[in-house]
Each structure stands twice: as C-alpha cells, then as structure tokens.
Design a protein around this motif. Structure first.
Motif, PDB file in Angstrom:
ATOM      1  N   ARG A 134       0.831  -1.207   0.000  1.00 49.29           N
ATOM      2  CA  ARG A 134       0.000   0.000   0.000  1.00 49.29           C
ATOM      3  C   ARG A 134       0.868   1.261   0.000  1.00 49.29           C
ATOM      4  NH1 ARG A 134      -5.286   1.647   1.421  1.00 49.29           N
ATOM      5  NH2 ARG A 134      -5.276   3.921   1.489  1.00 49.29           N
ATOM      6  N   ALA A 135       2.001   1.209   0.702  1.00 49.16           N
ATOM      7  CA  ALA A 135       2.896   2.363   0.759  1.00 49.16           C
ATOM      8  C   ALA A 135       3.767   2.491  -0.488  1.00 49.16           C
ATOM      9  CB  ALA A 135       3.782   2.260   2.006  1.00 49.16           C
ATOM     10  N   SER A 136       3.574   1.588  -1.456  1.00 52.55           N
ATOM     11  CA  SER A 136       4.317   1.587  -2.726  1.00 52.55           C
ATOM     12  C   SER A 136       5.799   1.286  -2.551  1.00 52.55           C
ATOM     13  CB  SER A 136       4.150   2.932  -3.457  1.00 52.55           C
ATOM     14  OG  SER A 136       2.798   3.183  -3.749  1.00 52.55           O
ATOM     15  N   CYS A 137       6.177   0.640  -1.432  1.00 53.92           N
ATOM     16  CA  CYS A 137       7.586   0.301  -1.210  1.00 53.92           C
ATOM     17  C   CYS A 137       8.085  -0.736  -2.213  1.00 53.92           C
ATOM     18  CB  CYS A 137       7.779  -0.236   0.211  1.00 53.92           C
ATOM     19  SG  CYS A 137       7.325   0.936   1.499  1.00 53.92           S
ATOM     20  N   SER A 191      10.351   5.031   6.549  1.00 53.57           N
ATOM     21  CA  SER A 191       8.962   5.058   6.088  1.00 53.57           C
ATOM     22  C   SER A 191       8.223   6.303   6.556  1.00 53.57           C
ATOM     23  CB  SER A 191       8.223   3.803   6.559  1.00 53.57           C
ATOM     24  OG  SER A 191       8.051   3.817   7.967  1.00 53.57           O
ATOM     25  N   ILE A 192       8.594   6.859   7.751  1.00 53.92           N
ATOM     26  CA  ILE A 192       7.917   8.049   8.266  1.00 53.92           C
ATOM     27  C   ILE A 192       8.696   9.327   7.949  1.00 53.92           C
ATOM     28  CG2 ILE A 192       6.799   6.761  10.107  1.00 53.92           C
ATOM     29  CD1 ILE A 192       8.865   7.910  12.052  1.00 53.92           C
ATOM     30  N   GLY A 193       9.800   9.190   7.204  1.00 52.74           N
ATOM     31  CA  GLY A 193      10.574  10.350   6.797  1.00 52.74           C
ATOM     32  C   GLY A 193      11.427  10.937   7.898  1.00 52.74           C
ATOM     33  N   ALA A 194      11.704  10.152   8.958  1.00 53.75           N
ATOM     34  CA  ALA A 194      12.520  10.652  10.066  1.00 53.75           C
ATOM     35  C   ALA A 194      13.993  10.720   9.693  1.00 53.75           C
ATOM     36  CB  ALA A 194      12.339   9.766  11.296  1.00 53.75           C
ATOM     37  N   VAL A 195      14.418   9.912   8.721  1.00 50.30           N
ATOM     38  CA  VAL A 195      15.771   9.983   8.186  1.00 50.30           C
ATOM     39  C   VAL A 195      15.675  10.077   6.668  1.00 50.30           C
ATOM     40  CG1 VAL A 195      16.752   8.663  10.100  1.00 50.30           C
ATOM     41  CG2 VAL A 195      15.991   7.466   8.040  1.00 50.30           C
ATOM     42  N   GLN A 196      16.805  10.419   6.037  1.00 52.41           N
ATOM     43  CA  GLN A 196      16.815  10.590   4.586  1.00 52.41           C
ATOM     44  C   GLN A 196      16.276   9.342   3.873  1.00 52.41           C
ATOM     45  OE1 GLN A 196      17.424  13.184   2.672  1.00 52.41           O
ATOM     46  NE2 GLN A 196      17.035  11.971   0.830  1.00 52.41           N
ATOM     47  N   HIS A 197      15.320   9.548   2.985  1.00 54.38           N
ATOM     48  CA  HIS A 197      14.722   8.441   2.236  1.00 54.38           C
ATOM     49  C   HIS A 197      14.355   8.949   0.854  1.00 54.38           C
ATOM     50  CE1 HIS A 197      11.142   5.534   1.544  1.00 54.38           C
ATOM     51  NE2 HIS A 197      12.262   4.958   1.163  1.00 54.38           N
ATOM     52  N   THR A 198      14.916   8.318  -0.160  1.00 55.64           N
ATOM     53  CA  THR A 198      14.671   8.759  -1.533  1.00 55.64           C
ATOM     54  C   THR A 198      13.188   8.799  -1.849  1.00 55.64           C
ATOM     55  OG1 THR A 198      16.774   7.772  -2.217  1.00 55.64           O
ATOM     56  CG2 THR A 198      15.205   8.304  -3.965  1.00 55.64           C
ATOM     57  N   GLY A 199      12.449   7.854  -1.314  1.00 54.57           N
ATOM     58  CA  GLY A 199      11.010   7.793  -1.592  1.00 54.57           C
ATOM     59  C   GLY A 199      10.186   8.733  -0.746  1.00 54.57           C
ATOM     60  N   GLY A 200      10.813   9.466   0.188  1.00 54.38           N
ATOM     61  CA  GLY A 200      10.068  10.389   1.029  1.00 54.38           C
ATOM     62  C   GLY A 200       9.224   9.679   2.066  1.00 54.38           C
ATOM     63  N   LYS A 201       8.345  10.432   2.716  1.00 50.87           N
ATOM     64  CA  LYS A 201       7.476   9.863   3.743  1.00 50.87           C
ATOM     65  C   LYS A 201       6.416   8.985   3.095  1.00 50.87           C
ATOM     66  CE  LYS A 201       5.905  12.468   7.129  1.00 50.87           C
ATOM     67  NZ  LYS A 201       5.045  13.439   7.883  1.00 50.87           N
ATOM     68  N   ARG A 202       6.298   7.756   3.563  1.00 51.03           N
ATOM     69  CA  ARG A 202       5.312   6.815   3.013  1.00 51.03           C
ATOM     70  C   ARG A 202       4.214   6.479   4.019  1.00 51.03           C
ATOM     71  NH1 ARG A 202       5.829   7.901  -1.691  1.00 51.03           N
ATOM     72  NH2 ARG A 202       4.347   6.220  -2.067  1.00 51.03           N
ATOM     73  N   ILE A 203       4.500   6.658   5.307  1.00 52.29           N
ATOM     74  CA  ILE A 203       3.554   6.303   6.363  1.00 52.29           C
ATOM     75  C   ILE A 203       3.549   7.421   7.400  1.00 52.29           C
ATOM     76  CG2 ILE A 203       3.022   4.643   8.202  1.00 52.29           C
ATOM     77  CD1 ILE A 203       4.390   2.487   6.551  1.00 52.29           C
ATOM     78  N   GLU A 204       2.372   7.755   7.908  1.00 54.91           N
ATOM     79  CA  GLU A 204       2.272   8.764   8.957  1.00 54.91           C
ATOM     80  C   GLU A 204       2.630   8.146  10.310  1.00 54.91           C
ATOM     81  OE1 GLU A 204       1.828  11.942   8.641  1.00 54.91           O
ATOM     82  OE2 GLU A 204       1.610  11.766   6.454  1.00 54.91           O
ATOM     83  N   PRO A 205       3.359   8.869  11.165  1.00 59.58           N
ATOM     84  CA  PRO A 205       3.831   8.309  12.452  1.00 59.58           C
ATOM     85  C   PRO A 205       2.713   7.846  13.381  1.00 59.58           C
ATOM     86  CG  PRO A 205       4.995  10.336  11.912  1.00 59.58           C
ATOM     87  CD  PRO A 205       3.881  10.214  10.922  1.00 59.58           C
ATOM     88  N   ASP A 206       1.527   8.482  13.310  1.00 60.09           N
ATOM     89  CA  ASP A 206       0.438   8.109  14.214  1.00 60.09           C
ATOM     90  C   ASP A 206      -0.607   7.219  13.546  1.00 60.09           C
ATOM     91  OD1 ASP A 206      -0.404   9.991  12.455  1.00 60.09           O
ATOM     92  OD2 ASP A 206      -1.551  11.187  13.907  1.00 60.09           O
ATOM     93  N   SER A 207      -0.280   6.661  12.390  1.00 65.14           N
ATOM     94  CA  SER A 207      -1.247   5.858  11.642  1.00 65.14           C
ATOM     95  C   SER A 207      -1.306   4.422  12.148  1.00 65.14           C
ATOM     96  CB  SER A 207      -0.882   5.851  10.154  1.00 65.14           C
ATOM     97  OG  SER A 207       0.347   5.156   9.943  1.00 65.14           O
TER      98      SER A 207
END
Length: 814
Positions: A134-137, A191-207
């Motif tokens: 779902r997160a397109s990973c 996945s939450i964008g807390a560190v460098q990730h080419t794909g950016g944020k994929r999941i919200e931290p409180d989801s």
C-alpha cells in the motif's frame, strides 16, 4: 475538390433523432427507490477486526447517492458490537442485524462475531506485506524494481514474502531492524521520513500502519510460524455507482475472503487506481469523486487479486433519454448503457452508407454499380438483412476471416522453420475450414492438438515456435485474449495471474517433440512423453494447470496439449467464447468491448460487460457458427447508426452511440483501389488479379501494404495490423504509383469516353464506383469545371478520379 465531409449533417435532424432513437425526458422530481448497505454480510473473527459500512440510495433513473452519513442505524443486539464513524468492531460473540433507514427506505446487513476476545498476532504475510504494498515500497519504481533501489530490493508487489522477509531481517546484519529499540528500526524511520529516504514519507507516524509495523518489530520481527491462509476472493463495494454532478463523492469498501473462511476489511491496505481520472478520481482514503461526464473504473488491488467498480459521472441536470423497446438483444443492452450515460444515439445511416460499410466490413471490397442499383431500388423492409445474408455467402467473407486469423497465428515463412510450401498449406487449411463453415471451436481444437507433418497436417505449423513459454503466452493471448507475459518473472501487477498460473499453463507445452521429416523442409511434431517446467522461485517441477482453472488429470501417455485444447474451447473456459465474440464485435464496430481485444484484465474492463456476456452466450448457443453472430451484429440498429455524432455523443468513443469512422485495413484498401480503377495486382506466388487478402505468406508484402499497416505477423498481438493514418500514407496516395498509375492502367476513363457517356454519367459512375453514392449538385458543378478547363477531357477526368480516390470519404469506412 470539395467532397462531402464525413462529419457534416443537417441540424434539423436532431428532432428526428429524438423521436426515432431515444426521446429526451424533461427534468422532474424523481423518487428514491431503493437502499443498500455494504457489505450485506459482515464476519468479525478476532478482537482486532473491524468493518467499514457504506450505504447507497438509488433513484428511479439509476442515479445513486452515498447516504452513509445521513442514514439512521440500529442493531438488533447492540451489546455485541461497537459502532463509531460508520465502523463496526466486536464486543462479544454472537449474531446481530444492522438495520439502516433513510428517506423512508430500509436495508439491513447481518453481523456475526466470533473469538471477539482473542488478539490476533501480527502476521508478516497478512499484515506487514500489505502495508509495504500500500505504501508503494515494492512497486516497480521503488524497491520492487529488478535491481531494487538504494541497495534494498523487494519482490514486485510482494509476490515472494519469504525472500522479502530475509532481505528485511537478515540482509546487511541488523541495519534495517532494531529489536532492542524497535522504534529506531531503519524500516520505520525511513517510512515516516525521520531519516533521509529517496522515496520520502510513506507512512504517517500516528497511523494504524505505523502501529502495526511497530508491533511486529516489538514482537521479534518473526516470520509466520505456519503457512497463513491465502486470499481466495476480494470484493469492492458498491460494484457500480452513478454519480450526478461534478464533485459528488462515493465511499468504497474492500473486503478480502481467506482460505480459512475468515474475512477482513482491507480498505486501508488495498491499492486503488482509476482508468479515468477526469471522470472518477479515487483517493487513498477510499473515496471516489465524480468529475466530467464519462465513465471510470476504480480498481482495487490486494494480494494477487484485482477487482473493479464502475463509476458513471453525469452532468447535473442533464436530460434523461428514454428508448423504445428494441427487438435486438444487442440494441437493448447498448441502449441501456446509453440511458445510464444520458447519451442520445445518432440517427441511422443512409442506404448508400450501409451498402458501402457492410460490403467493406464483410467482404473487403466495394459494392459494384450493379450492387448499388439493385440495393437502392429494392423496397423490401428487410433489404439490409437480405444484403448481409448474401454477403455472408460470398467467398470473400471467408478470405477476410482467414486473413485475420492468419495474422494472429503468424502464418509466414521463417528461415529454417517454416518453408513457403508449409505456409501455403497452412493458410489453405485455415481458409478451407472457414469456407466449410466449420465451427471455430473445432478449428482451433484441431490446431492446438495437432501432431504429425507440417506438410500433411498443416496446423502443426503452429508448433514451429520452439520456446514453450512463448507458446503458452501465444495460446493465452490468441485464444483467450489474456496477456500473461508479466507473470513470467513476478505476479501480474494489474491482473489475477500469478507465477504459479503462468508456469502451470506452460507445463502443457513441455513435452512437444520435433524432428526433421524425409523432406528437409518438413518438420514432424509429436508428443515426446517427457519434459517438465520448473518454477523459478520455488525450484520445483510444475504440474499442468488450466489458466484460471483446475489441475486436470492427465492419463499416462496422453498428449497434454489435447487435454489443454479440449478445455480451451470448452464452455468451462470463461475466456474463449468471450474473446472470439469480442474480436468479431471489434471488426464491425471499430472498437472492442474490451479494447485492446487481446488484453482482458480487471484493470482494462469491458465498456459494456452485459453486452459482452450476451454475445459470448449467443456464440455458444450458435455452436460457434460465427456467421450467425455476424448477422446479429450487422442487422442491429447499433451497427447501422450514422458516423455523424450529435451534441450528446460527440465525445463517446466506447459506447456505440454512433459509428466509428475507420480507415480501411491495408489489404482491403489496396483491393478497393484496384477494384475502383480496374487495375489488377500481382503478388508473389499468386496469379495476376489475386486480391491482397488472399496472400498466404505473411512475409509477402509491398510498399503500399507495409505503409498502410499490414501485419508483419511477428507476434500474436492484434495491434500489429494497424489502421492508424499517417503522413507516409497520405504522401503515397498523392505521389505514389498505387493511385495515379492504376488510373492510367485501368483505362476506365478512355472506355467511358469511347462509349460516348455524358459528363454527368461519367461522374456518377466514378462516385458510385468509389463512394457508393451519386455526386451532389455542388460537387457536379465544381468537378465538371475541372474537366472543362483541362487541356484534354481524359486529363481532366483522371484528375477528378485521382481526387476522389484521395478523399477521406474513400479512404475511410463510415
């Protein structure tokens, strides 16, 4: 030259259209007739289960409205479930009924809860993998690419959970997971964008997705201890919605059924897409928003399953259209769809237009002057049906369809594989079978199970293709309209086909033996009785399995292909009759109900599923005598509609409200030019005067045929024979020898002048011969002036002849 435009029609005809082909209905207050709650049956099997509910009201004109937030809800036993934000969660075991009311309408759903106090462990396969998808990973542009991304690779759309588990938990030590501090796992942080990730944020931290991944990591990031249940079915609700007004919204809910009988609401982990963003856009929160007038299919993909929901978007206040009862089942189903879309069809075509259209479609040649005179003078009410019946008995009809199937079967000479003799015999076999009115299911069953010499039993030429995987793909595409190529390396991303399906079907072709006959050009095809296909991921031998069907019992020594051929053409195969019917329909209407015709998949839905099903059933009812189906199609009002659109259907390309203007196919185009100019052609291996559609060898061509899109027969794709117009075609008609030289060689102008025909008679002959109509007064005035101003009458008439043959009206079938 100013010939009649294909798209010009008198505006005053609109009133007649309304009366004859569908009348407008004034806007009025319409009653809401029914209420539906989805899903109708709800099963909760653990403490963690939940189920979203959607309520839809339907009006008398078919328009639907999402009334989920307006309805009133009441449970027969409210102690069993919790209800919040239209979501049901379990409190205790038992059964209850959800009663829904809105606007004096009622509906209900059953709710069953079991093991309501049991926590369900987070499963890597059932919970973690769907979240990554779902997160397109794991899609093709990210880590699901063949080589992965940024040093991390996952299987495309999660087709190999075991390998993915190893890469996440075992590859590169503990870099990706941190069991001591699960919330610091790189898998989560990226996945939450807390560190460098080419794909950016994929999941919200409180989801909920984040919480589930964190729970899995906190529980030790384990692989499932036992094989988890598999998904057997996915359903998308509602299955159809008719939304009135731009911006109108409809919630959708997705439910998966598993092999252990349990169900889950997977709306938050399914992937959604639309095939028409302008008419129906879908959000990640499972909400569809109506846009411009049109039709969209919302596709939900979960696990290996893809399902669709039809969304029709209507303009607010658009007038309804009512149709009189149609006697033809084709017209009934086409008109039902047009009523939903509020599209008024075009008027019927003229007799002249019908004569030319049906002659080109059925026999690939133009009607003669005698045909024109006979048909236009005939007064019988069923004269169009009589004409179709006569044309169906012409040998040219058989030759057209022999050529069409020869394109798909790739009948051509191939160095060191198919000799000219073998190709000639193969083509003759196919033409003779069709000419003898042999049912197409029997023809193709003989072909698929053929053994012996390619000279003595020509259909064995089909098996000169030695790649068994390619053979399996070809059979699926030609005889089922299914493209399985994607499933060779991974589960199909947009359809149901898995690698298991792919290699199971390929196993039918693993025991084909071939040897050279006494003649070095001859090949003997036989059942070798040995040879298996291995699954590239599992590494195991694969047993033969029908595509989308069961594993058959094959007695020892029996040719696997014979078993496969019998199933392919049987009613137990849901694809064969449907695919053949769709190809026939596309030939006559210009666009398939499923388009492209050999690309049946959930994400490429039929424009009119009910019509496709009806055509398929009729073909079976007719015992695969496809001439009867052709008669149904060509005598329908749908086929006989004008190519001129009106103000309601000018943007319709797939619902058959007007005829599609189609460029004449290459072979028929050359035959029509030769016929019109009385100039014969010569093709390799055929006598002078043979038609282009009679060419047996796909390798035989000329500049005209190649330029105008003759199939090279390199693959089984129907797209190889193209009718797309191009600049090269226009330049060749203007400057090439296919028009000018043929006019001179045919000597028709000289003959008519020698017969002392008047200028008006010559002009009428030209028009009837090429366009199946007489020239209008304006055309006569302008064209006769060209002849008068010419230095010689012959030169003037040749210019006029050339202009007619270069007109759009001649080049296109309309």
């Amino acid at each position: 030259m100013n010939t009649r435009s294909l798209y010009s029609i008198a505006a005053q005809a609109l009133f007649a259209i309304c009366c004859l082909n569908g009348s407008l209905v004034n806007a009025e207050d319409l009653a809401w007739e029914s209420l539906a709650v989805y899903p109708e049956s709800i099963h909760l099997s653990s403490k963690d289960d939940l189920q979203h509910v959607v309520v839809v009201a339907t009006r008398s004109d078919g328009v639907t409205q999402d009334v989920t937030d307006k309805a009133t809800y009441k449970f027969s036993d409210a102690q069993l479930v919790d209800w919040k934000d239209f979501i049901i969660t379990p409190k205790a075991d038992g059964k209850t009924t959800l009663n829904v009311t809105w606007n004096k309408l009622e509906s209900k759903a059953t709710v069953e809860s079991i093991q309501s106090n049991k926590d369900r462990d987070v499963s890597f396969t059932l919970d973690v993998m769907p979240i990554l998808t779902r997160a397109s990973c794991n899609n093709g542009s990210c880590h699901g690419a063949a080589r992965g991304k940024d040093g991390f690779r996952l299987s495309l759309f999660g087709f190999d959970p075991k390998a993915d588990f190893d890469r996440i938990t075992r590859e590169i030590g503990i870099r990706r997971i941190n069991l001591a501090r699960p919330d610091q796992s790189l898998l989560l942080l990226k996945s939450i964008g807390a560190v460098q990730h080419t794909g950016g944020k994929r999941i919200e931290p409180d989801s909920e997705h984040y919480k589930k991944l964190l729970t899995w990591l906190s529980e030790g990031a384990k692989m499932d201890s036992a094989a988890p249940p598999t998904v057997t079915k996915v359903e998308l609700f509602p299955k159809q919605a008719v939304l009135e007004g731009e911006g109108t919204q409809q919630r959708i809910v997705t439910v998966a059924t598993y092999s252990d009988g349990t169900t889950r609401d997977v709306s938050d982990v399914a992937s959604f897409s639309t095939n028409n963003e302008r008419s129906g856009a879908v959000s990640t929160s499972s909400v569809v928003t109506a846009g411009l007038r049109g039709e969209a299919y919302i596709i939900a993909r979960f696990d290996t399953h893809s399902v669709g929901s039809q969304i029709i978007s209507l303009q607010k206040g658009a007038p309804r259209v009512n149709f009189p009862e149609a006697p033809n089942y084709i017209d009934q189903l086409v008109n039902q769809k047009l009523e939903k879309l509020r599209v008024r069809p075009s008027e019927n075509c003229t007799d002249e237009e019908f004569l030319r259209r049906v002659s080109i479609d059925l026999i690939g040649v133009l009607p003669t002057e005698e045909d024109y005179d006979e048909f236009t003078k005939e007064m019988a009410g069923d004269k169009r049906k009589q004409l179709v019946e006569r044309l169906l008995e012409r040998k040219e009809f058989n030759e057209i369809w022999a050529m069409k199937w020869a394109d798909l079967l790739m009948i051509k000479t191939v160095a060191n594989q198919v000799s000219p003799k073998a190709a000639f015999l193969y083509n003759n076999w196919l033409t003779e079978k069709i000419a003898a009115d042999e049912p197409v299911d029997q023809i193709f069953e003989q072909l698929l199970s053929a053994t012996g010499s390619v000279f003595e039993n020509p259909p064995t030429n089909f098996y000169t293709e030695r790649d068994r995987l390619k053979l399996a793909e070809n059979v699926a595409q030609v005889f089922m309209g299914v493209r399985t190529q994607c499933a060779q390396c991974h589960n199909h991303p947009f359809d149901r086909w898995t690698m298991d399906d792919y290699y199971g079907f390929a196993a039918f072709f693993s025991q084909i033996g071939r040897k050279v006959g006494e003649d070095y050009r001859d090949t003997i095809v036989y059942n070798s009785g040995s040879g298996e296909v291995s699954h590239p991921v599992a590494g195991k031998k694969v047993v033969p399995k029908f595509l989308g069907g069961a594993v058959p019992e094959i007695p020892a020594g029996k040719d696997r292909r014979a078993v496969m051929a019998e199933w392919i053409t049987s009613e137990g195969n849901p694809y064969f009759a449907t695919s053949v019917a769709n190809r026939i329909w596309a030939h006559f209407l210009g666009v398939g109900i499923v388009n492209q015709v050999d690309d049946f998949r959930v994400s490429n839905p039929a424009s009119n599923p009910e019509l496709l099903e009806a055509l398929s059933k009729k073909l079976c009812e007719y015992k695969f005598d496809f001439k009867k189906l052709v008669l149904d199609i060509c005598t329908s009002e749908t086929y006989q509609r004008s190519a001129t659109p009106n103000d309601t259907n000018d943007d319709d390309t797939r619902n058959y409200s007007h005829a599609v203007v189609r460029r004449i196919p290459a072979e028929s185009m050359l035959d029509c030019i030769s016929q019109a100019t009385n100039s014969a052609d010569k093709f390799k291996g055929l006598p002078v005067g043979s038609r282009a559609v009679q060419i047996p060898d796909g390798s035989t061509t000329n500049y005209f045929l190649t330029t105008f899109g003759k199939s090279p027969r390199a693959t089984v794709c129907a797209c190889e024979a193209t009718t797309d117009p191009s600049l090269s075609q226009a330049l060749h008609l203007i400057n090439g020898n296919s028009v000018g030289d043929k006019i001179v060689r045919g000597k028709l102008i000289n003959t008519w002048i020698a017969e002392k025909l008047t200028s008006e008679q010559i002009l009428d002959k030209l028009f009837i011969r090429c366009l199946s109509r007489k020239a209008t007064d304006k055309e006569k005035e302008e064209l006769l002036k060209i002849v008068t101003d010419a230095t010689k009458p012959e030169t003037g008439w040749e210019d006029v002849f050339w202009a007619v043959l270069n007109s759009r009206e001649f080049i296109f079938n309309h």
